[in-house]
Design a protein around this motif. Structure first.
Motif, mmCIF file in Angstrom:
data_model
loop_
_atom_site.group_PDB
_atom_site.id
_atom_site.type_symbol
_atom_site.label_atom_id
_atom_site.label_comp_id
_atom_site.label_asym_id
_atom_site.label_seq_id
_atom_site.Cartn_x
_atom_site.Cartn_y
_atom_site.Cartn_z
ATOM 1 N N ASN A 168 -0.729 -6.476 -7.168
ATOM 2 C CA ASN A 168 -0.534 -5.130 -6.633
ATOM 3 C C ASN A 168 -1.888 -4.499 -6.335
ATOM 4 O O ASN A 168 -2.620 -4.118 -7.245
ATOM 5 C CB ASN A 168 0.244 -4.263 -7.631
ATOM 6 C CG ASN A 168 0.414 -2.829 -7.154
ATOM 7 O OD1 ASN A 168 0.301 -2.540 -5.957
ATOM 8 N ND2 ASN A 168 0.674 -1.921 -8.084
ATOM 9 N N SER A 169 -2.227 -4.403 -5.057
ATOM 10 C CA SER A 169 -3.482 -3.763 -4.647
ATOM 11 C C SER A 169 -3.230 -2.437 -3.943
ATOM 12 O O SER A 169 -4.102 -1.916 -3.247
ATOM 13 C CB SER A 169 -4.279 -4.698 -3.726
ATOM 14 O OG SER A 169 -4.817 -5.783 -4.452
ATOM 15 N N ARG A 170 -2.035 -1.889 -4.117
ATOM 16 C CA ARG A 170 -1.719 -0.597 -3.510
ATOM 17 C C ARG A 170 -2.610 0.490 -4.121
ATOM 18 O O ARG A 170 -2.773 0.541 -5.343
ATOM 19 C CB ARG A 170 -0.256 -0.239 -3.730
ATOM 20 C CG ARG A 170 0.755 -1.235 -3.145
ATOM 21 C CD ARG A 170 2.150 -0.855 -3.596
ATOM 22 N NE ARG A 170 3.194 -1.765 -3.143
ATOM 23 C CZ ARG A 170 3.571 -2.879 -3.796
ATOM 24 N NH1 ARG A 170 2.967 -3.217 -4.930
ATOM 25 N NH2 ARG A 170 4.530 -3.644 -3.324
ATOM 26 N N LEU A 171 -3.142 1.364 -3.292
ATOM 27 C CA LEU A 171 -4.025 2.433 -3.749
ATOM 28 C C LEU A 171 -3.481 3.793 -3.309
ATOM 29 O O LEU A 171 -3.112 3.977 -2.145
ATOM 30 C CB LEU A 171 -5.444 2.255 -3.195
ATOM 31 C CG LEU A 171 -6.188 0.979 -3.611
ATOM 32 C CD1 LEU A 171 -7.533 0.889 -2.893
ATOM 33 C CD2 LEU A 171 -6.393 0.928 -5.119
ATOM 34 N N ASP A 172 -3.445 4.725 -4.239
ATOM 35 C CA ASP A 172 -3.041 6.104 -3.946
ATOM 36 C C ASP A 172 -4.254 6.830 -3.359
ATOM 37 O O ASP A 172 -5.256 7.045 -4.050
ATOM 38 C CB ASP A 172 -2.566 6.787 -5.233
ATOM 39 C CG ASP A 172 -2.013 8.180 -4.993
ATOM 40 O OD1 ASP A 172 -2.584 8.897 -4.150
ATOM 41 O OD2 ASP A 172 -1.030 8.553 -5.653
ATOM 42 N N CYS A 173 -4.148 7.193 -2.111
ATOM 43 C CA CYS A 173 -5.295 7.758 -1.380
ATOM 44 C C CYS A 173 -5.176 9.262 -1.153
ATOM 45 O O CYS A 173 -5.871 9.824 -0.288
ATOM 46 C CB CYS A 173 -5.447 7.040 -0.033
ATOM 47 S SG CYS A 173 -5.591 5.246 -0.151
ATOM 48 N N ALA A 174 -4.303 9.937 -1.894
ATOM 49 C CA ALA A 174 -4.022 11.357 -1.657
ATOM 50 C C ALA A 174 -5.278 12.221 -1.743
ATOM 51 O O ALA A 174 -5.415 13.208 -1.005
ATOM 52 C CB ALA A 174 -2.969 11.854 -2.644
#
Length: 282
Positions: free
Chosen positions: A249-255
Motif C-alpha cells: 500500500n503506497s497510497r498517500l493522503d495529500c490533503a
C-alpha cells in the motif's frame, strides 16, 4: 536564488525547465557522500532556499550497501538542513512512500507512524528525522512512483519491453499513485517560495498522482497510450521476488497540499506528453 542539489535526476531535470535561473549542483560540485561538503556549498552560495533533489534510489542495492545509502539519504540532507537553519533559509527534502510499512488500504497521512520494510526506506526515514532535528524552516515532501521522460523509471521500462514482447507479467498487489516528476518540481518550487515568506508552514507533506492504481493497471495504461499490443498479465509480488520488500500500500493522503494551493496531479493527463517526449508514440 534557489539552490538545487542534483543536475541530472528526474526532478532536477524538471526543475531546470521551470526555474532555469536556480543554481544546480552536480556530484562534481557537491558529492552527497561528503555531507560536510554539501553544507559548505550552502554556506558559500548563501541561497534564498535549498531543494535537495538528489538521493540514493537503488532500492535493492541498498540492502547490501545500507551504510552508503544512509550517508547519501540521511547524513547529507541532515548536514544541508543544519546549514540552512544556520542561514535562516528554508530547506525542501524529497522523501518516499517507502518510509511506511505498506499495510492496510487507506492512504497514509503525513503524521502516521513510519515503519520501513528495508534499507532504502530506513535511510529515507533517517533523513527525515535529521531534517526535522536541524531546527530550521523545512518541508519534507514524500512522493511515490516517480516517472518522466528522463532517467530510469517504470514508464520507460514498460515502453522498452512492450516494443519487443507480446506479453509481460506485472505485479498487481502493490497500489500507489504514479507521480509525474514535473509535478514534484512545481511543488518543490511553490513550497520553497511559501516557506521563505511563512516558516510556520514547515512540516511533512505528501504528493502523489491520482488515481491510485496497481503497477499492472499502470502498465496497461502505458501500453494503451503508446499503442503497443503487449498484453499485461497480473501476478502477485510473491511471483516476482526482489532483494528489498516493496510496500503493498503506497497510497498517500495529500490533503495538506492545500496549504500551498496544490492538488494531486492526474497522471493520466501527463502520461501522453511524457510518452511523446520519450519518442515512443508511433
Amino acid at each position: 536564488m534557489i539552490l538545487v542539489f542534483s543536475q541530472t535526476g528526474q526532478v532536477a531535470r524538471e526543475l531546470q525547465r521551470r526555474a532555469p535561473e536556480a543554481r544546480y549542483l552536480g556530484r562534481d560540485e557537491a558529492d552527497l557522500t561528503d555531507p560536510d561538503a554539501c553544507a559548505r556549498a550552502i554556506l558559500m552560495i548563501r541561497p534564498s532556499a535549498v531543494i535537495n533533489a538528489a538521493a540514493w534510489t537503488a532500492v535493492d542495492r541498498a540492502e547490501d550497501e545500507e551504510a552508503l545509502a544512509t550517508r547519501i539519504n540521511a547524513d547529507a540532507p541532515g548536514a544541508m538542513a543544519r546549514a540552512c537553519a544556520g542561514l535562516g533559509v528554508p530547506f525542501v527534502q524529497i522523501s518516499s512512500d517507502y518510509v511506511f510499512d505498506g499495510t492496510g488500504t487507506r492512504p497514509f497521512k503525513p503524521n502516521d507512524p513510519t515503519g520501513p520494510l528495508g534499507a532504502y526506506g530506513r535511510s529515507k526515514c533517517a533523513g527525515e528525522e535529521a531534517v526535522r532535528a536541524a531546527g530550521g524552516s523545512y518541508a519534507i515532501l514524500r512522493t511515490s512512483w516517480v516517472f518522466s521522460a528522463h532517467g530510469s523509471n517504470f514508464v520507460k521500462t514498460m515502453l522498452r519491453l512492450g516494443r519487443s514482447r507480446e506479453r509481460l507479467s506485472v505485479v498487481a498487489d502493490q497500489v500507489g499513485g504514479p507521480t509525474p516528476a514535473g509535478a514534484i518540481a512545481e511543488a518543490c518550487l511553490t513550497i520553497a517560495e511559501a516557506l521563505i515568506h511563512d516558516p510556520n508552514l514547515s512540516g511533512t507533506y505528501h504528493l502523489s498522482g491520482t488515481p491510485d492504481v496497481s503497477w499492472a493497471t499502470f502498465a496497461r495504461a502505458i501500453m494503451a497510450e503508446a499503442h503497443l499490443p503487449c498484453e499485461i498479465a497480473e501476478i502477485p509480488s510473491s511471483a516476482y521476488p526482489t532483494p528489498a520488500r516493496r510496500p503493498e500500500n503506497s497510497r498517500l493522503d495529500c490533503a495538506d497540499l492545500a496549504n500551498f494551493g496544490l492538488t494531486r496531479p492526474d497522471w493520466r493527463r501527463e502520461l501522453p506528453h511524457i510518452i511523446h517526449e520519450i519518442g515512443d508514440t508511433p
